[in-house]
Design a protein around this motif. Structure first.
Motif, mmCIF file in Angstrom:
data_model
loop_
_atom_site.group_PDB
_atom_site.id
_atom_site.type_symbol
_atom_site.label_atom_id
_atom_site.label_comp_id
_atom_site.label_asym_id
_atom_site.label_seq_id
_atom_site.Cartn_x
_atom_site.Cartn_y
_atom_site.Cartn_z
ATOM 1 N N ALA A 1 0.835 -1.207 0.000
ATOM 2 C CA ALA A 1 0.000 0.000 0.000
ATOM 3 C C ALA A 1 0.871 1.259 0.000
ATOM 4 C CB ALA A 1 -0.938 -0.002 1.200
ATOM 5 N N ILE A 2 1.951 1.251 0.759
ATOM 6 C CA ILE A 2 2.859 2.401 0.795
ATOM 7 C C ILE A 2 3.479 2.628 -0.581
ATOM 8 C CG2 ILE A 2 5.076 3.225 1.691
ATOM 9 C CD1 ILE A 2 4.296 1.897 4.381
ATOM 10 N N GLN A 3 3.879 1.571 -1.228
ATOM 11 C CA GLN A 3 4.532 1.693 -2.532
ATOM 12 C C GLN A 3 3.582 2.134 -3.636
ATOM 13 O OE1 GLN A 3 6.160 -2.243 -2.799
ATOM 14 N NE2 GLN A 3 8.014 -1.703 -1.675
ATOM 15 N N ASN A 4 2.306 1.776 -3.524
ATOM 16 C CA ASN A 4 1.384 2.011 -4.640
ATOM 17 C C ASN A 4 0.270 3.027 -4.409
ATOM 18 O OD1 ASN A 4 2.702 0.000 -6.190
ATOM 19 N ND2 ASN A 4 1.504 -1.582 -5.172
ATOM 20 N N ASN A 5 0.003 3.404 -3.170
ATOM 21 C CA ASN A 5 -1.212 4.165 -2.907
ATOM 22 C C ASN A 5 -1.014 5.495 -2.198
ATOM 23 O OD1 ASN A 5 -2.130 0.964 -2.503
ATOM 24 N ND2 ASN A 5 -3.352 2.176 -3.899
ATOM 25 N N PHE A 6 0.184 6.024 -2.220
ATOM 26 C CA PHE A 6 0.422 7.340 -1.638
ATOM 27 C C PHE A 6 0.674 8.344 -2.750
ATOM 28 C CE2 PHE A 6 0.987 5.428 2.482
ATOM 29 C CZ PHE A 6 0.624 6.435 3.359
ATOM 30 N N TYR A 7 0.099 9.507 -2.619
ATOM 31 C CA TYR A 7 0.385 10.640 -3.483
ATOM 32 C C TYR A 7 0.759 11.764 -2.536
ATOM 33 C CZ TYR A 7 -0.116 14.231 -7.037
ATOM 34 O OH TYR A 7 0.115 15.273 -7.896
#
Length: 192
Positions: free
Chosen positions: A35-41
């Motif tokens: 989730a950290i790698q793919n879902n932070f902007y």
């Protein structure tokens, strides 16, 4: 140990620190690290999952992992009551409270420049879409209007592409004369 926020490289440093957390704890928290790698902007975490159970699992892994590294995620919001109940009240967004029935805009949240209505799970592009254009219409004004729509994830692109194509056809036909008035038939097409 600390970094001044507001410097030019601050966002990059913050993102690098966040990504480092995912690398360091990959085996212990597989759901959270993905989730950290793919879902932070930047500092916004946005994730959509199939079931409330999956959302609760993401929360239960992500919150403690980030907390142990000095990151505290707040303002959690979900359109599922089951997910909301699993999140401690002090970490919830105010938009996620039961004020939705009392205040008309209480069920709305800003997400990457979009307006998310939590109650019906709808997104709306709200910045740059209703702007008056003064006559005469010039290439500069058309480009300004097209560029004023803030849509970082491209939801509005199918609609704004027509204005970009119009501008390209004007450039092809007349060249780039930024402050000259656009011809009447092109102007009429633009105003539709």
């Amino acid at each position: 140990q600390r970094h001044v926020f507001g410097a030019k490289r601050s966002p990059t440093c913050a993102n690098n620190a966040l990504k480092r957390v995912a690398i360091d704890d990959d085996e212990q928290f597989p759901i959270a690290t993905k989730a950290i790698q793919n879902n932070f902007y930047m500092d916004d975490f946005i994730k959509s999952v199939e079931t409330p159970e999956e959302a609760v699992e993401v929360f239960k892994e992500l919150q403690p992992l980030l907390s142990q590294h000095g990151f505290e995620l707040k303002k959690w919001i979900s359109n599922s009551d089951a997910v909301t109940e699993a999140i401690p009240e002090d970490l919830r967004s105010i938009s996620n409270t039961k004020q939705v029935e009392v205040e008309p805009n209480a069920g709305q949240s800003s997400v990457l420049g979009l307006q998310w209505t939590v109650t019906d799970d709808s997104l709306q592009v709200c910045r740059g879409t209703s702007r008056a254009v003064e006559l005469p219409i010039t290439q500069r004004k058309i480009l300004s209007l097209v560029s004023s729509v803030f849509d970082p994830i491209g939801l509005f692109a199918p609609f704004s592409v027509n204005m970009r194509r119009l501008l390209k056809s004007i450039w092809t036909k007349n060249g780039q004369h930024w402050d000259d008035a656009v011809e009447v038939e092109e102007e009429t097409e633009f105003l539709k």
